[in-house]
Design an enzyme around this catalytic site. Structure first.
Site, mmCIF file in Angstrom:
data_model
loop_
_atom_site.group_PDB
_atom_site.id
_atom_site.type_symbol
_atom_site.label_atom_id
_atom_site.label_comp_id
_atom_site.label_asym_id
_atom_site.label_seq_id
_atom_site.Cartn_x
_atom_site.Cartn_y
_atom_site.Cartn_z
ATOM 1 N N LYS A 217 1.354 -0.956 0.079
ATOM 2 C CA LYS A 217 0.122 -0.420 -0.169
ATOM 3 C C LYS A 217 1.269 1.132 0.120
ATOM 4 C CE LYS A 217 -3.970 -1.812 -0.568
ATOM 5 N NZ LYS A 217 -4.049 -2.989 -0.018
ATOM 6 N N HIS A 236 -7.382 0.023 -6.208
ATOM 7 C CA HIS A 236 -7.591 -0.529 -5.299
ATOM 8 C C HIS A 236 -8.329 -1.464 -6.218
ATOM 9 C CE1 HIS A 236 -8.060 -1.268 -0.527
ATOM 10 N NE2 HIS A 236 -7.366 -2.340 -0.983
ATOM 11 N N SER A 258 -15.156 -6.439 2.598
ATOM 12 C CA SER A 258 -15.824 -6.744 2.219
ATOM 13 C C SER A 258 -16.345 -7.481 1.106
ATOM 14 C CB SER A 258 -16.705 -5.154 1.486
ATOM 15 O OG SER A 258 -15.720 -4.091 1.615
#
Ligand code: SPV
Ligand code: MN
Length: 586
Positions: A217, A236, A258
């Site tokens: 990241k 992403h 999610s």
């Protein structure tokens, strides 16, 4: 050749390491390493050329230093991060330079001075490792090279699994990204991650991979900035092949926790986390910068995640992090379906059932952001095109959120602009445990990128919109939400996402019809009912469809108003963005 290596660096290199480094004839590299050695003062320097011997050495050091513990399966290890260092440290991460709305920034001078003073002597008595990698397939002309310097063998071990070794490519090549990491003293108050978009990325006093593994990241901030300046997308996103008349590749952007990894496992796997997307002769093509998966383990069970489960129980290399270590050398994590053990060792030390922390809160056996690190080639659904230097053609993009109240399970945008703005740039999602802080609050998180954005949102969206304008074949854009609820609970079961993916394939192939609604196209009951039967052998009731696909207009409208006001407050947002919201709301 040895004369090429400057003073301090040379003192810390053994003759075998000098020999390795000399192969590269890389002045910029040795000067960079020399400056890091001068600053951090390690006892010795190990060059990871990538031979089997090197890889074994790194693994051995990870165990000898206690950063990893060998499990009963000798190819598996467990790593613990400190209790307050279990996730991405948003508050301690800064982009260096001028102020940007929604981005944590610090002036370059101040940021560098601060982190350099913390790094001074931080590797004393330790071995410093240097790793050489490529973001993207080595054979691709679009690859980017990166060097990682760290005093943590766990960090290099992770990178050896998550990225392609590219030692040879550094011969005479002066163009590479630079990451410096030190565990330091692990003093959380002095945890800092400083991202200089034009220079070196520094990370100190942290071990959690999202903060310490530079190529993940931290590199995303650099590549996103580069992409916006050069007219491509660094996202992403997972990259997934879906079977239809032929394989259709899509990308999928979901905030962590999610459904991104689980969605990637339903198709042919190219990437589970990151995508580089470029316009090649008018076609959107995508590559995975990574070669491994650093995935959330919470909830991984044999029924819902058979592929991941198999990888975690194979004899391939696995690093477990922040799960529960059991006395017999195996591990346990919450949601695995296994019986909860009585005792073990976890990120907070000795653990027993019912153990509470200082404030009286129960300590879970495994952290909600506990993870696994594995190589892509351990997955049986891996698509070998992940190594294709030309990448794969992208025909669809999913913007997915965790939203209990508003979004329908699946919808398709009217156009590229409509999808980018009302589906991607409008993402609000329930907060993840991958970031330190409270979970489950709704957060504005455009393109699941807010934590990683390194340019102004206006400039970012402008690039997105014009990227689409230059394509001759536009990917279709979809919004997804696996978490819609009503008063009785979730409206969908976990396996329903297989049906939504099949609907996407049928839309790409022009087979499924759709209903035009104010928020975009939604599936018809007839199509879904036949897909539920085909994909899951399930009857799909009209009431289920109505509960899931009735547009919650008021909530949608409020959401768009909220997001519009965010964008209206950012100076450089293109006028079209506000116009699209105005049209959507009216
Ligand atoms: C995520 O949280 O999006 C991850 C893990 O992929 S981390 O490396 O922490 O970002
Ligand atoms: Mn991620």
């Amino acid at each position: 050749i040895m004369d090429l290596i400057p003073g301090i660096l040379k003192e810390r290199l053994s003759s075998s390491e000098i020999e390795k480094l000399s192969k590269l004839q890389n002045h910029q590299l040795v000067n960079f390493l020399n400056s890091v050695v001068g600053l951090c003062d390690p006892e010795s320097v190990y060059i990871v050329e990538g031979t089997r011997k090197d890889l074994e050495y790194v693994k051995r050091k990870a165990i000898e230093t206690g950063e990893e513990i060998r499990l009963k399966n000798e190819n598996h290890t467990i790593h613990f991060d400190p209790p307050l260092d279990q996730a991405r440290a948003r508050e301690d991460t800064f982009i260096l330079g001028s102020k940007i709305p929604y981005v944590n920034t610090k002036s370059r001078e101040e940021g560098l001075q601060e982190v350099i003073s913390i790094l001074k002597g931080s590797m004393k008595g330790r071995e410093m490792f240097v790793g050489f990698y490529s973001l993207g397939p080595i054979a691709s002309k679009y690859k980017m090279l990166a060097v990682q310097v760290t005093d943590s063998p766990y960090v290099i071990h992770s990178e050896n699994m998550l990225y392609r070794n590219a030692f040879r490519e550094f011969t005479n090549n002066e163009d590479f990204l630079k990451f410096v990491h030190s565990k330091g003293s692990l003093d959380i108050k002095k945890r800092r991650i400083m991202i200089d978009l034009e220079g070196v990325v520094y990370s100190v006093n942290t071990t959690y991979a999202g903060n310490s593994v530079g190529l993940k990241k931290l590199a995303l901030r650099l590549t996103l900035n580069k992409a916006v300046n050069e007219g491509w997308l660094s996202e992403h996103m997972a990259i997934i092949g879906l079977e239809g008349e032929r394989t259709h590749y899509i990308t999928a952007s979901f905030p962590s926790g999610s459904g991104k990894t689980s969605t990637s496992m339903l198709g042919k796997l190219i990437s589970d986390d990151l995508a580089f997307i470029r316009n090649v002769n008018g076609i959107a093509r995508a590559w995975n910068p990574e070669s491994g998966v650093f995935g959330i383990i919470h909830g991984v069970n044999p029924k819902d995640d058979p592929i991941v489960w198999d990888v975690l129980h194979s004899n391939d290399e696995v690093i477990f992090s922040n799960v529960l270590l059991l006395p017999d050398g195996t591990v346990y994590w919450e949601g695995s379906g296994d019986h909860e053990p009585e005792k073990g060792v976890n990120f907070a030390g000795e653990w027993w059932k019912g153990k509470r922390d200082g404030s009286g809160k129960p300590i879970p056996p495994s952290h909600p952001n506990a993870r696994f690190t594995v190589r892509l080639n351990s997955f049986k659904n891996l698509d070998l095109k992940y190594e294709d230097p030309e990448g794969v053609e992208i025909e669809g993009i999913i913007f997915g959120v965790k939203d209990y109240y508003t979004l329908v399970p699946i919808a398709e945008s009217f156009s590229w602009e409509h999808g980018v703005i009302t589906m991607g740039a409008s993402m609000e999602s329930s907060r993840t445990s991958a970031v330190i802080g409270k979970s489950d609050e709704m957060e504005f998180n455009p393109m699941a990128l807010l934590d990683f954005i390194s340019v102004s949102l206006g400039k970012y969206l402008d690039n997105y919109l014009s990227f689409g304008k230059r394509l001759s074949k536009l990917p279709k854009i979809f919004s997804a939400n696996y978490f819609l609820k009503n008063e009785n609970g979730y409206l969908n079961s976990k396996e329903d996402k297989k049906v939504w993916l099949r609907w996407i394939v049928e839309r790409i192939e022009g087979k499924a019809s759709a209903i035009r609604t104010p928020i975009g196209f939604i599936p018809t009951y007839d199509d879904l009912s036949s897909l539920f039967y085909k994909v899951l052998s399930k009857t799909y009731k009209k009431e289920e469809y109505e509960a899931q696909f009735t547009i919650r207009l008021k909530a949608y409208k409020e959401k768009f108003e909220r997001v519009r006001s965010v964008y209206a407050g950012i100076d450089d947002v293109p006028d079209t963005v506000i116009e699209i919201f105005n049209k959507q709301i009216s």
